[in-house]
Structure formats: C-alpha cells, structure tokens
Design an enzyme around this catalytic site. Structure first.
Site, PDB file in Angstrom:
ATOM      1  CG  ASP A 201      37.543  43.043  41.847  1.00 60.47           C
ATOM      2  OD1 ASP A 201      37.761  41.943  41.315  1.00 60.47           O
ATOM      3  OD2 ASP A 201      38.410  43.945  41.921  1.00 60.47           O
ATOM      4  CD  GLU A 243      38.594  38.274  43.243  1.00 59.42           C
ATOM      5  OE1 GLU A 243      39.551  37.815  42.613  1.00 59.42           O
ATOM      6  OE2 GLU A 243      38.518  39.480  43.561  1.00 59.42           O
TER       7      GLU A 243
HETATM    8  C1  NOJ Z   1      40.168  40.464  40.762  1.00 59.15           C
HETATM    9  C2  NOJ Z   1      39.743  40.255  39.354  1.00 59.15           C
HETATM   10  O1  NOJ Z   1      39.197  38.965  39.229  1.00 59.15           O
HETATM   11  C3  NOJ Z   1      40.970  40.449  38.488  1.00 59.15           C
HETATM   12  O2  NOJ Z   1      40.707  40.112  37.152  1.00 59.15           O
HETATM   13  C4  NOJ Z   1      41.443  41.865  38.615  1.00 59.15           C
HETATM   14  O3  NOJ Z   1      42.668  42.024  37.943  1.00 59.15           O
HETATM   15  C5  NOJ Z   1      41.658  42.237  40.083  1.00 59.15           C
HETATM   16  N1  NOJ Z   1      40.597  41.817  40.929  1.00 59.15           N
HETATM   17  C6  NOJ Z   1      41.794  43.732  40.228  1.00 59.15           C
HETATM   18  O4  NOJ Z   1      40.523  44.320  40.075  1.00 59.15           O
END
Ligand code: NOJ
Length: 550
Positions: A201, A243
């Site tokens: 993440d 991500e």
């Molecule tokens: C990215 C995630 O995809 C999202 O859903 C989340 O709110 C944020 N990171 C914070 O963890």
C-alpha cells in the site's frame, strides 16, 4: 534462461473479505465463505487472489487502518480459518497475495497509544512528530475535500503527528530501524503462513522521508531493494506488487536500475489514458503512455487493471482531458471524488456490453499482469448513495436469493444493490453461469485466451503504426510465438490495413472466431473491426518488428 517467474502471466483477482461471501451469517464476509468460493475462481481461470486488509481494525478506512498486524479481524474468522483457507487455495494451485499496509497504522494501534503516552515511551519514535505546528500542515493531503490536513495535534502527546491519509492513520517513521525490522517481522509472519507476496500500500509514501517541511523531499528507493531481498530470502518466488501512482520518468527507480526493485507495479498512468481513450476514441495519448512506461527489465513487470476498490483516479490527465472523461463517465458531481476521480464501477460508466468487452480485452492484451476486480466479471454496478469509495464496495452478487446469496443476515456490512438495472435479481453469478452468452462466460474464455498467449508476459512488444486514430494495433513476439491484437475504440465499424512485412503467404489466425486473414499481393491484410471491436491473431514470425526492450 528458464522462464520461471510465475507473476509474468498470472491472472490476479482482487477482493475484500468483507463483501465477498458471508458463511456464518453475521452480515460480514469471512474466510470460510471465501474458501467455499475458491472453486468458482478456479473455474474462471484465476490463479492468484489479492486480499484487501483483513487484520484487526477499527475499520474506518475499509481495513486500511490496522490495529494488529499479526491476526485476523474476528469479523472474518480466526487465524485458524485463515490457515484453512490457505490450505484450500494451495490445493487448487491458487496463490494468495495480501495487502501490506505499513505506511501508517490505525491510531488505535498499541504502538501509537504507547507513542503518544510520553516523550520517552518505547514507541515514540515509531511515528513522526513535531512540537511546533509545521508550516506545511495543510499540504500533501491524499483525500482533498475530505481530509483537512497532514499534521494533527494530539493532546496527550502534546505534539503534532504526521498522517499522509486520514487523521486516524498516523504515519510510521520508516527512517527508524526498529520500524523497518518490525515490517520485516510482519512480512515474515505472513510468508510463513504461506502467502505468495504483498500488495504494498502507498509505496511512494513509505519511501519518502517525513518530517516538518520535508514532505516528498527525499525518496529512499534503496528500501524497496531491501524489502525485495528480505521477501525473496524468506520465500524465493514471493513478490511485491506496488500501489504507486507515479510519473513515467520515475518508474525505473521503483523497478530498480537492475530490475532488482519492486516486482510488479500497477500502471496507473496507462490506466488513466486508457479511460481517456474509452471516453474519446482517441488512442494517441494511450500509445504515448504505453511507450512512456516501457519497462526495461525481465524480472519486473506492470500490473494492468481497469477498476479497483478506490476512485478511478484521473489526476495525471490534463484538466481538459479529465473533463472529457468526467463528461462521458461521471458527469454528475456526486459521481466524482477528491477533485480528481470517479467513484463508479466499470459497467455503470461504460454502460454497454461491447464497450466493456473492449475494455477488458484491451486490459488482458497490455504488456503486464492483468488484475480483475471482484464483481466486474458479472458487470456489477455501484451504489452512489454510499459515502466516498464505498459506492464500489457492495457485496458480491451470487444469486437472486435473499441478500444476493452473499449472506443470510438481514443487516449487512454494506447493502446489496437491489434496485435498478444492476440489481442482484438480474445481475448475479448463478444466472450468468447458465447463460452461454453472459459476461461471466465471456470473461472465462478471455482468461483462457490470455493464459494461452504467454508472449504477453514474456515477450517484446511493439505498437503498429496503422495510421488510424481510433484503433490500437499491438504485436508481441517471444520464442517463436507471435501475436497481433487490434482494438477499435470507435463506436462504428472500421476497416484497417495491416502490413506486417511478412510476405503474402503468411496467414493471421483469429484466436476467437473461425477466421483467417490472408494478405493481398502487396502483403497487406485488410481487416474489419466491429464497433468497439477487438481481435486477437496468431501470426508468423514478427521478431523483425521488435525494436526495443520489454
Ligand atoms: C491506498 C488504498 O488503496 C486506499 O484504499 C487507502 O485508503 C489508502 N491507501 C490508505 O491506506
């Protein structure tokens, strides 16, 4: 070299335990429910599942606010249920990737509670503090319009703490060696329980050095190499899927100059131009985005997706381009979010079957690993009455039974979609399984086709210049296997000319319908594409067309 990197041609399916299948009838999905649905995924051809966070959480951000990294939130079952689920997944040859959310914890995590208790506490330096109000306290918010600041004062700590995301998600201080060691322990724990890797993440925010006035100042790419080394040391074939919505010029830094950085990264850049092409029929910006993000190393790869659990982020488009996508796919204010995105599912944006097929066929044909979002295989809709991104997080629609066959409970974690054209009474797995022409059966065929075209993961690729503004023509070549893929973004049929410089005796064999194209005496194929049509062909040797790297 023996081609042994499983992730190059995997089919990843992303889901959230919470909304997938509730077996114990308490209104929230669980591991026992998911285990029962593994045969469904297996039959579709899915070989890798990415699970959204399922650890204990106050659940204020869909589980992305973790309060204990070493367990399972009891709403989803126990650690025992997790291990049982892993056993069932292994039996079917399905790999499991889980989210690694370590940019921040929940503010209810014991570490944060301890950190704020006193300046001398054990965990004080696990977070990022400032005694004075930082000048950049209201800069760099990830959720503009909803999140007022990135620094918030904590009365107990008598200091401001940094949070890239919501104020209940304090950032961990990754500069601190103890924190990095703890992250290794977390990865080690889940690897030991059999996971095949992590969807990491918020990668850029993990890598940045934090502190007052420092936001985004320095990015430690080395840390990615460190993580990769650790993960592979513990499990040789484990992967990191990042991500990271980054600019093309930065991507090689993430993949590593030697291909020794992150294994996989979502291609957010291409994703945005892909939606631009779907909205306008203009493929040129998409071609540029593909070229700009050309990857140079065999050991790393893009992951391509259409929609995910967040908003469709269009922040990298120009204002004018974004407006065009908004106008076509999210014209009303309540469909838009965070000043940059659209909070709708693929089906409701695209609206018709041909357009959806075009989008998915394209995604499967792009150079990388495809990632499918749960429910998109049956064309599920969204519920715009739910707040922010919850609109696209409604329960999976299994059947026309009570609560879409998702749960026996009367009250659910999120309501099922029960009205309008996307209601579970019409859009569900059971109906589509029985209908040979359903989207679900089409998707199953498409996955099989993608799995047969391994040159997409392994080979070199080239965009073919066919001089048509609405048609994307690509080809692949790898160890004697060659592929030509055509996509027509226009709402009307087109005839195109394709000169593959192969001579006139080589045929193009359509992989979906009983058709072969023969070149004319000049060696040119004249091929017709339906409105929003797509075609995949096997071709003779195309290695002469390949110029560059991967
Ligand atoms: C990215 C995630 O995809 C999202 O859903 C989340 O709110 C944020 N990171 C914070 O963890």
């Amino acid at each position: 070299m023996i081609e042994d990197l499983w992730y190059k041609n995997a089919i990843i399916y992303s889901l959230d335990l919470e909304t997938f299948m509730d077996l114990n009838g308490d209104g929230t999905g669980d591991f026992e429910g998911l285990a029962r649905r593994l045969d469904y995924l297996h039959a579709m051809g899915v070989d890798t599942v990415w699970l959204a966070p399922f650890q204990p959480t106050p659940n204020k951000d869909n589980g992305y606010d973790i309060s204990d990294y070493y367990g399972v939130d009891q709403r989803h079952g126990s650690t025992g249920n997790f291990v049982e689920f892993m056993h069932q997944a292994n039996k079917r040859g399905i790999k499991v990737i889980i989210d690694l959310v370590v940019n921040h914890t929940s503010n209810e995590h014991f570490w944060f509670q301890n950190a704020r208790s006193s300046k001398d506490s054990l965990h004080r330096n696990w977070y990022v503090w400032s005694e004075k109000k930082p000048e950049d306290w209201d800069e760099g918010m990830v959720f503009p319009g909803v999140q007022p600041s990135t620094w918030t004062y904590d009365n107990k700590a008598k200091a401001y703490y940094f949070h890239r995301f919501y104020d209940f998600q304090p950032d961990l201080n990754i500069d601190n060696k103890e924190v990095r060691e703890e992250i290794e322990r977390i990865m080690g724990f889940w690897l030991e329980l059999g996971v095949a890797g992590f969807r990491v993440d918020a990668v850029p925010f993990i890598l940045e050095t934090q502190g007052p006035g420092k936001v985004g100042a320095k990015i430690r790419f080395d840390y990615l190499r460190e993580m990769r080394r650790f993960v592979q040391w513990r499990r040789g074939d484990a992967v990191l899927l990042g991500e990271a919505n980054v600019l093309p010029e930065d991507t090689q830094k993430y993949f590593g100059q030697e291909g020794d950085g992150i294994h996989l990264m979502f291609n957010f850049y291409v994703n945005q131009y892909l939606f631009y092409a779907l909205a306008t029929s203009d493929v040129e910006p998409l071609v540029k985005a593909l070229e700009a993000t050309r990857n140079e190393h065999h050991t790393t790869q893009w992951a391509h997706f259409l929609r995910n659990h967040d908003e469709l982020d269009l922040g990298r488009l120009t204002d004018e381009q974004r407006e065009k996508v908004f106008a076509r796919f999210g014209p009303e204010k309540h469909m838009q979010l965070y000043e940059r995105g659209i909070r709708r599912r693929l089906s409701t944006m695209l609206g018709n079957r041909q357009h959806i097929e075009l989008a998915y066929s394209l995604m499967f044909s792009l150079p990388g690993t495809p990632v499918i979002r749960y429910g998109d295989e049956i064309g599920m809709g969204d519920d715009l009455s739910l707040k922010e991104r919850d609109a696209v997080r409604t329960p999976m629609q299994w059947s026309a039974d009570h609560q879409a066959g998702f749960s026996k409970a009367d009250k659910l974690v999120h309501p099922v979609i029960s009205e309008g054209p996307y209601a579970y009474q019409h859009v569900n797995v059971e109906n589509q399984r029985r209908d040979p022409n359903s989207l679900l059966n089409w998707m199953t065929d498409m996955i099989r086709l993608r799995q047969e075209c391994t040159e997409i993961g392994w080979g070199k690729w080239q965009i073919l210049d066919i001089g048509h503004p609405n048609v994307l023509a690509m080809c692949y070549s790898w160890q004697g296997s060659n592929l030509v893929v055509l996509h027509n973004f226009a709402e009307k049929a087109q005839e195109i000319s394709l000169d593959l410089k192969q001579g006139k005796d080589i045929k193009l064999v359509d992989l979906m319908v009983n058709y072969e194209s023969t070149a004319n005496e000049k060696g040119v194929h004249r091929i017709t594409l339906d409105a929003y049509g797509y075609r995949w062909f096997r071709a003779g040797d195309l290695s002469h067309l390949m110029q560059k790297g991967m």
